[in-house]
Scaffold this active site. Structure first.
Site, PDB file in Angstrom:
ATOM      1  N   GLU A  98       0.917  -1.139   0.030  1.00 39.44           N
ATOM      2  CA  GLU A  98       0.074   0.116   0.006  1.00 39.44           C
ATOM      3  C   GLU A  98       0.657   1.371   0.063  1.00 39.44           C
ATOM      4  OE1 GLU A  98      -2.416  -0.287   3.585  1.00 39.44           O
ATOM      5  OE2 GLU A  98      -3.553  -2.001   2.755  1.00 39.44           O
ATOM      6  N   HIS A 103       9.557  -0.806   3.411  1.00 38.46           N
ATOM      7  CA  HIS A 103       9.240  -0.822   4.907  1.00 38.46           C
ATOM      8  C   HIS A 103       9.334  -2.437   5.190  1.00 38.46           C
ATOM      9  CE1 HIS A 103       5.490  -0.491   3.014  1.00 38.46           C
ATOM     10  NE2 HIS A 103       4.924  -1.362   4.066  1.00 38.46           N
TER      11      HIS A 103
HETATM   12  P1  AMP Z   1       2.007  -2.292   2.969  1.00 42.59           P
HETATM   13  O1  AMP Z   1       0.457  -3.035   2.849  1.00 42.59           O
HETATM   14  O2  AMP Z   1       2.916  -3.479   3.385  1.00 42.59           O
HETATM   15  O3  AMP Z   1       2.462  -1.396   2.207  1.00 42.59           O
HETATM   16  O4  AMP Z   1       1.885  -1.749   4.484  1.00 42.59           O
HETATM   17  C1  AMP Z   1       1.373  -0.232   5.012  1.00 42.59           C
HETATM   18  C2  AMP Z   1       1.148  -0.370   6.413  1.00 42.59           C
HETATM   19  O5  AMP Z   1       1.253   1.080   6.718  1.00 42.59           O
HETATM   20  C3  AMP Z   1      -0.300  -0.802   6.806  1.00 42.59           C
HETATM   21  O6  AMP Z   1       0.162  -1.786   7.763  1.00 42.59           O
HETATM   22  C4  AMP Z   1      -0.935   0.236   7.294  1.00 42.59           C
HETATM   23  O7  AMP Z   1      -1.599   0.218   8.514  1.00 42.59           O
HETATM   24  C5  AMP Z   1       0.407   1.237   7.711  1.00 42.59           C
HETATM   25  N1  AMP Z   1       0.215   2.579   7.736  1.00 42.59           N
HETATM   26  C6  AMP Z   1      -0.639   3.415   7.154  1.00 42.59           C
HETATM   27  N2  AMP Z   1      -0.575   4.642   7.533  1.00 42.59           N
HETATM   28  C7  AMP Z   1       0.223   4.659   8.612  1.00 42.59           C
HETATM   29  C8  AMP Z   1       0.785   5.858   9.504  1.00 42.59           C
HETATM   30  N3  AMP Z   1       0.126   6.945   9.409  1.00 42.59           N
HETATM   31  N4  AMP Z   1       1.327   5.594  10.531  1.00 42.59           N
HETATM   32  C9  AMP Z   1       1.793   4.339  10.804  1.00 42.59           C
HETATM   33  N5  AMP Z   1       1.507   3.095   9.913  1.00 42.59           N
HETATM   34  C10 AMP Z   1       0.734   3.434   8.927  1.00 42.59           C
END
Ligand code: AMP
Length: 122
Positions: A98, A103
Site C-alpha cells: 500500500e 518498509h
Molecule cells: P503495506 O501494505 O505493506 O504497504 O503496509 C502499509 C502499512 O502502513 C499498513 O499496515 C498500514 O496500517 C500502515 N500505515 C498506513 N498509514 C500509517 C501511518 N500514518 N502510521 C503508521 N502506519 C501506517
C-alpha cells in the site's frame, strides 16, 4: 520511480505524526497505525526506496546491513526477540503493497497465524 506523495515520506518530513520506537541517522521505526497483532512495528530507511527489491538492488551493502541490524534491534527493544516474531515486506502490486516507501513489518507479541502463501482470486 519513487513517489514522494506517500505517508511514510510524510512521516519522515514530520508532516504526519508517528509513534516512534527507534531512530538513527539512516533508519526510523514506529508503530503501525492499524496493528495486525499485539506488537506491530514498521521499520523504514530514511532514504527514498520504493520497496525491498529497489532497496537491495541500489543501496550499499553497509546500508542494507545497517537496516536489517536495526530491524533486529527494534525487535529487542519491543522485547519479542525471545518469544519470536515475523518480518514481512510487501513488494509491488501483486503483494498488495500500500505504501510505496520500502518498509519491513515486525509482527509479534502473540501467536501468529501460519504465514499464508495463498493467492487471491476474485
Ligand atoms: P503495506 O501494505 O505493506 O504497504 O503496509 C502499509 C502499512 O502502513 C499498513 O499496515 C498500514 O496500517 C500502515 N500505515 C498506513 N498509514 C500509517 C501511518 N500514518 N502510521 C503508521 N502506519 C501506517
Amino acid at each position: 520511480m519513487y513517489d514522494k506523495n506517500n505517508v511514510f515520506y510524510k512521516i519522515l518530513q514530520s508532516e504526519i505524526p508517528a509513534k516512534k520506537i527507534y531512530e538513527d541517522e539512516l533508519v526510523l521505526s514506529f508503530y503501525d497505525i492499524n496493528p495486525a497483532c499485539r506488537v506491530h512495528a514498521i521499520v523504514i530507511p530514511k532514504k527514498s526506496y520504493v520497496d525491498f527489491h529497489n532497496f537491495v538492488k541500489t543501496a550499499t551493502s553497509d546500508e542494507v546491513g545497517h537496516f536489517f541490524a536495526a530491524v533486529a534491534k527494534v525487535a529487542d527493544m519491543l522485547e519479542i526477540s525471545n518469544s519470536g516474531y515475523r518480518i514481512v515486506s510487501n513488494v509491488g502490486e501483486d503483494s498488495g503493497q500500500e505504501v510505496p516507501h520500502f518498509h519491513v513489518h515486525i509482527l509479534g507479541g502473540e501467536k501468529l497465524q501460519p504465514h499464508s502463501t495463498k493467492i487471491l482470486r476474485p
